[in-house]
Design a protein around this motif. Structure first.
Motif, PDB file in Angstrom:
ATOM      1  N   GLU A  51      73.199  31.889  73.895  1.00  0.00           N
ATOM      2  CA  GLU A  51      72.131  30.995  73.485  1.00  0.00           C
ATOM      3  C   GLU A  51      72.502  29.584  73.938  1.00  0.00           C
ATOM      4  O   GLU A  51      73.535  29.044  73.543  1.00  0.00           O
ATOM      5  CB  GLU A  51      71.948  31.019  71.965  1.00  0.00           C
ATOM      6  N   LEU A 258      77.864  39.775  62.105  1.00  0.00           N
ATOM      7  CA  LEU A 258      76.614  39.084  61.832  1.00  0.00           C
ATOM      8  C   LEU A 258      76.800  38.029  60.748  1.00  0.00           C
ATOM      9  O   LEU A 258      77.796  38.007  60.021  1.00  0.00           O
ATOM     10  CB  LEU A 258      75.544  40.096  61.405  1.00  0.00           C
ATOM     11  N   GLU A 308      74.115  36.968  68.193  1.00  0.00           N
ATOM     12  CA  GLU A 308      73.139  36.586  67.183  1.00  0.00           C
ATOM     13  C   GLU A 308      72.808  35.122  67.413  1.00  0.00           C
ATOM     14  O   GLU A 308      73.713  34.286  67.465  1.00  0.00           O
ATOM     15  CB  GLU A 308      73.699  36.796  65.775  1.00  0.00           C
ATOM     16  N   ASP A 309      71.509  34.797  67.549  1.00  0.00           N
ATOM     17  CA  ASP A 309      71.160  33.411  67.843  1.00  0.00           C
ATOM     18  C   ASP A 309      71.072  32.586  66.564  1.00  0.00           C
ATOM     19  O   ASP A 309      71.237  33.090  65.441  1.00  0.00           O
ATOM     20  CB  ASP A 309      69.891  33.334  68.688  1.00  0.00           C
ATOM     21  N   GLY A 312      68.854  33.791  63.760  1.00  0.00           N
ATOM     22  CA  GLY A 312      69.108  35.086  63.145  1.00  0.00           C
ATOM     23  C   GLY A 312      68.619  36.281  63.942  1.00  0.00           C
ATOM     24  O   GLY A 312      68.721  37.416  63.473  1.00  0.00           O
ATOM     25  N   LYS A 313      68.096  36.070  65.139  1.00  0.00           N
ATOM     26  CA  LYS A 313      67.706  37.176  66.001  1.00  0.00           C
ATOM     27  C   LYS A 313      68.933  37.724  66.725  1.00  0.00           C
ATOM     28  O   LYS A 313      69.844  36.982  67.092  1.00  0.00           O
ATOM     29  CB  LYS A 313      66.681  36.723  67.044  1.00  0.00           C
ATOM     30  N   ILE A 314      68.932  39.034  66.943  1.00  0.00           N
ATOM     31  CA  ILE A 314      69.986  39.682  67.722  1.00  0.00           C
ATOM     32  C   ILE A 314      69.458  39.906  69.135  1.00  0.00           C
ATOM     33  O   ILE A 314      68.336  40.384  69.321  1.00  0.00           O
ATOM     34  CB  ILE A 314      70.387  41.026  67.084  1.00  0.00           C
ATOM     35  N   HIS A 315      70.278  39.566  70.128  1.00  0.00           N
ATOM     36  CA  HIS A 315      69.910  39.783  71.529  1.00  0.00           C
ATOM     37  C   HIS A 315      70.957  40.667  72.187  1.00  0.00           C
ATOM     38  O   HIS A 315      72.167  40.422  72.060  1.00  0.00           O
ATOM     39  CB  HIS A 315      69.818  38.450  72.272  1.00  0.00           C
ATOM     40  N   GLN A 329      65.422  42.244  72.065  1.00  0.00           N
ATOM     41  CA  GLN A 329      65.503  41.300  70.942  1.00  0.00           C
ATOM     42  C   GLN A 329      65.245  42.061  69.655  1.00  0.00           C
ATOM     43  O   GLN A 329      64.265  42.795  69.536  1.00  0.00           O
ATOM     44  CB  GLN A 329      64.474  40.178  71.101  1.00  0.00           C
ATOM     45  N   ASP A 331      65.155  41.992  65.327  1.00  0.00           N
ATOM     46  CA  ASP A 331      65.105  41.282  64.064  1.00  0.00           C
ATOM     47  C   ASP A 331      65.795  42.135  63.019  1.00  0.00           C
ATOM     48  O   ASP A 331      65.747  43.359  63.071  1.00  0.00           O
ATOM     49  CB  ASP A 331      63.669  41.017  63.665  1.00  0.00           C
ATOM     50  N   TYR A 332      66.478  41.504  62.081  1.00  0.00           N
ATOM     51  CA  TYR A 332      67.063  42.281  60.993  1.00  0.00           C
ATOM     52  C   TYR A 332      66.908  41.553  59.675  1.00  0.00           C
ATOM     53  O   TYR A 332      66.964  40.325  59.613  1.00  0.00           O
ATOM     54  CB  TYR A 332      68.532  42.618  61.263  1.00  0.00           C
ATOM     55  N   LYS A 334      68.195  40.351  56.432  1.00  0.00           N
ATOM     56  CA  LYS A 334      69.515  40.063  55.902  1.00  0.00           C
ATOM     57  C   LYS A 334      69.588  40.419  54.413  1.00  0.00           C
ATOM     58  O   LYS A 334      68.616  40.339  53.718  1.00  0.00           O
ATOM     59  CB  LYS A 334      69.840  38.574  56.097  1.00  0.00           C
TER      60      LYS A 334
END
Length: 334
Positions: A51, A258, A308-309, A312-315, A329, A331-332, A334
């Motif tokens: 990022e 994370l 993890e950006d 909070g998005k995972i790439h 991409q 989403d999770y 939390k």
């Protein structure tokens, strides 16, 4: 269902949420970094991602006629507002123009973006190089060499600890496969070797951080399993390699801790072949739960890189059939 043997991994899994109290994964988008009809090279592999600013990413990979060919160079592209830019070369021919370039690793420090890569006719002969950028990867410094005997991060991203210590996960292949870690220091880099008494043959470690201060590295091997090593003193010393119960088909992996403390691993959950490509989660880095399959079917889906950006998005980026680099991409909750 916890992963306890490779047999359990042969089941077809599309989406599981048994760790939903901690994280529920949902794929937002899946796209190619460059379209299949717009690839700049016939072959590509070994992507990395970082990022560069909120909402902006940069990916890099090596591409050319085929892996190890003298025309292979590092390529890169930028991501903003849901779109990838055209790919551009990030490295050029060096003094020995017949050398391939390998395994880029992008990493952002407080002041600059660093592109680590290797150059050489094979992984047994390559040397570690890097370039830096102060404008988020738009322009780059000249190529610089790591000190003699040091490669920098060999495949996976460095880790910056809360005390400011930087650790490069690294390995060599010229005298058997051996894992080590490097600590860049103002007065000279330090190299920490990892013992392998069981002759697992490990390379390409990826580092997880635990809330109690322990560090854990998971490693690719040629023994059919992922190996692990632990540090209790911020990376000054590492335990001897031990096999985990996670399978590995002699292919690259990547993992991340994370923001909520869960550990996420991207890997090929089989002992042979490079399909499927899947995500597993763990609370403690020991017991892993297969959560979702990113790709399956014939061919190769391999060499993932995950971040993890700041939102909070995972790439995740990875090799798609050696013909393209794919970006997912996630989403999770939390």
């Amino acid at each position: 269902m916890l992963i306890r043997s490779s047999v359990l991994l042969l089941m077809t899994v599309v989406f599981m949420t048994s760790l939903a109290d901690e994280a529920e994964l949902r794929i937002d988008t899946k796209s190619f970094v460059v379209t299949l009809d717009g690839l700049p090279t016939p072959s590509c592999h070994a992507a990395t991602v970082v990022e560069t600013a909120p909402g902006r990413l940069m990916a890099a990979w090596f591409g050319g006629s085929q892996e190890g060919a003298p025309d292979v160079r590092i390529w890169g592209a930028h991501y903003e507002q849901g779109r990838w830019s055209n790919a551009v070369p990030l490295t050029e021919s060096l003094m020995d123009g017949d050398e391939a370039h390998w395994n880029p690793v992008l990493f952002k420090t407080d002041n600059e973006l660093v592109l680590h890569f290797k150059a050489g006719k094979s992984p047994r002969l390559w040397r570690g190089l890097y370039r830096t950028s102060i404008d988020k990867g738009l322009n780059w410094s000249g190529v610089q060499s790591h000190p003699a005997g040091f490669l920098g991060p060999v495949r996976n991203k460095p880790v910056s600890l809360p005390n400011g210590r930087l650790i490069y996960p690294s390995s060599t292949e010229h005298q058997g496969w051996r894992v080590h870690f490097e600590r860049p220091l103002p007065q000279g880099s330090r190299r920490i070797e990892v013992g392998d008494p069981q002759m697992l043959g490990a390379i390409q470690p990826t580092i997880l951080t635990h809330s109690d201060g322990r560090l854990q590295a998971l490693c690719r091997t040629h023994s059919g399993v992922i190996a692990e090593t632990w540090s209790l003193d911020n990376g000054d010393n590492w335990s001897e390699l031990e096999p985990t119960e996670l399978p590995n088909p002699n292919s690259g992996i990547d993992a991340i801790t994370l923001g909520n403390g869960l550990h996420l691993l991207v890997y090929n959950p089989v002992i042979a072949g490079r399909t499927p490509l899947a995500i597993a989660l763990s609370k403690d880095g020991v017991d892993w739960q297969l959560e979702t399959v990113l790709e399956e079917g014939d061919g190769e889906f391999s060499y993932p890189a995950v971040i993890e950006d700041s939102g909070g998005k995972i790439h995740i980026v990875y090799t798609w059939q050696r013909k393209a680099i794919r970006h997912v991409q996630i989403d999770y909750k939390k």
